[in-house]
Write a protein that holds these residues in place. Structure first.
Motif, PDB file in Angstrom:
ATOM      1  N   GLU A  62     -12.222   5.663  -2.294  1.00 26.06           N
ATOM      2  CA  GLU A  62     -12.402   7.101  -1.782  1.00 26.06           C
ATOM      3  C   GLU A  62     -12.276   7.999  -3.049  1.00 26.06           C
ATOM      4  N   THR A  72      -3.640   7.720  -8.781  1.00 25.27           N
ATOM      5  CA  THR A  72      -4.745   8.230  -9.576  1.00 25.27           C
ATOM      6  C   THR A  72      -4.782   8.582 -10.852  1.00 25.27           C
ATOM      7  N   ALA A  95       0.976  -1.234   0.032  1.00 29.30           N
ATOM      8  CA  ALA A  95       0.063  -0.065  -0.044  1.00 29.30           C
ATOM      9  C   ALA A  95       0.782   1.048  -0.010  1.00 29.30           C
ATOM     10  N   PHE A 148       0.236   4.571  -2.114  1.00 28.08           N
ATOM     11  CA  PHE A 148      -0.555   5.671  -1.533  1.00 28.08           C
ATOM     12  C   PHE A 148       0.018   6.874  -1.051  1.00 28.08           C
ATOM     13  N   GLN A 208      -6.539  -3.203   1.631  1.00 30.23           N
ATOM     14  CA  GLN A 208      -5.929  -1.564   1.724  1.00 30.23           C
ATOM     15  C   GLN A 208      -6.174  -0.858   0.640  1.00 30.23           C
ATOM     16  N   TYR A 209      -5.844  -1.547  -0.658  1.00 27.33           N
ATOM     17  CA  TYR A 209      -5.875  -0.563  -1.922  1.00 27.33           C
ATOM     18  C   TYR A 209      -7.298  -0.368  -2.087  1.00 27.33           C
ATOM     19  N   ASP A 247      -9.952   0.087  -0.221  1.00 25.91           N
ATOM     20  CA  ASP A 247     -10.579   1.157   0.597  1.00 25.91           C
ATOM     21  C   ASP A 247     -10.033   2.430   0.320  1.00 25.91           C
ATOM     22  N   HIS A 248      -8.768   2.495  -0.003  1.00 23.87           N
ATOM     23  CA  HIS A 248      -8.184   3.820  -0.304  1.00 23.87           C
ATOM     24  C   HIS A 248      -8.735   4.103  -1.965  1.00 23.87           C
TER      25      HIS A 248
END
Length: 315
Positions: A199, A171, A162, A165, A192-193, A195-196
């Motif tokens: 967003e 992005t 992760a 991030f 982890q990935y 959930d981020h």
């Protein structure tokens, strides 16, 4: 189209990055592979059994990269005022994939069938004074100023875990492939990935790797659900290549999995306004967090209102 490969260290993301990039190149598609991992092994994976090539690192000539990309943009006064997240605006130089410009001429080498760029290794001089994401800023600037179109592909082998991030680089892609082994540790990075990524509306698809049977596949389906796109099984062809022997043809199941990857990428439409909005958002975050203080400038002023990069901006 821009594709990132992420996953736990040792999951096989570099191998899959290379297999996918090689498949694209052999089909005749314009493709550029970028090694964005702190462990720079993509060149070797792209051309197994040959002497690895070394791409001149983007991060080693960051100042020259900034000078070229800012062009005549009046909102960027100098290279010192340009940070890794600075978005393009009117007057900035935009890049075409593998175009006739000094950035590609200076930094692209061929690794087997595939053009390759590299971020660069974490040098001894960086120990204790820098993080690898300062180097990845060069890739972020490159992608921020790249105008790639349908049928063109950028394949980036990212840092493990992760840790991706730690910057806004995550992005910059149309689709992110998360490589997961059928183990608890393998799917922990996925959670982890996921959930981020949710967003920010980032598309992810999971590739199961090192699957040995139905139990492994069932485990991945239970843990990953609909995000599981496909899986690969143990490959004698890949192992032979990694050992420097003739690799032969990829197994039918694994070759089919790579085709599914391409179909998934091709089904993702490019959304230039959203891509640019994310770039601006992370630029403003960095400006507030550290960059205004470091440069003594109000870097929010670098954002060009109403400007969106993309094919129309090239004319």
């Amino acid at each position: 189209m821009r594709v990132a490969f992420v996953g736990k260290g040792g999951s096989g993301k570099t191998t899959l990055s290379a297999l996918f990039a090689r498949q694209l190149a052999r089909s005749g598609a314009p493709v550029l592979a970028i090694d964005g991992d702190i462990n720079q092994h993509l060149a070797e994976a792209l051309a197994p059994g040959t002497e690895p090539v070394t791409a001149p690192p983007l991060a080693d000539r960051l100042s020259e990269l900034k000078d070229f990309l800012r062009g005549t943009n009046p909102r960027i006064a100098s290279r010192e005022a340009m940070i890794k997240t600075t978005p393009p605006g009117r007057g900035s130089r935009l890049l075409r994939l593998l175009g006739d410009d000094e950035v590609h001429a200076r930094h692209v080498v061929r690794a087997g069938d595939v053009p390759l760029m590299a971020t660069g290794e974490f040098a001894e001089s960086d120990l204790g004074v820098a993080c690898y994401h300062s180097k990845l800023g060069a890739v972020e600037l490159y992608l921020n100023h790249l105008v790639d179109t349908t049928g063109e592909y950028v394949v980036v082998d990212m840092t493990a875990g992760a840790d991706a991030f730690a910057s806004g680089l995550f992005t910059r892609f149309d689709l992110t492939f998360l490589v997961a082994e059928p183990t608890r540790k393998g799917v922990s990075v996925y959670r982890q990935y996921r959930d981020h990524a949710r967003e920010f509306g980032i598309r992810i698809a999971v590739i199961g790797n090192k699957v040995t049977g139905e139990e492994d596949l069932l485990f991945l389906k239970q843990e990953v659900g609909d995000d599981l796109l496909t899986h690969l099984v143990h490959s004698p062809a890949v192992r032979a290549a990694e050992q420097g022997r003739s690799e032969g043809e990829l197994e039918p199941h694994n070759a089919h999995a790579l085709r599914l990857l391409r179909e998934a990428v091709d089904s993702c439409p490019r959304d230039w306004p959203t891509l640019h909005r994310h770039a601006v958002e992370f630029h403003l975050r960095n400006a507030r967090a550290w960059a205004d203080r470091a440069t003594g400038l109000d870097l929010a002023a670098q954002v060009d209102p109403g400007y969106v990069p993309g094919p129309p901006a090239l004319t």
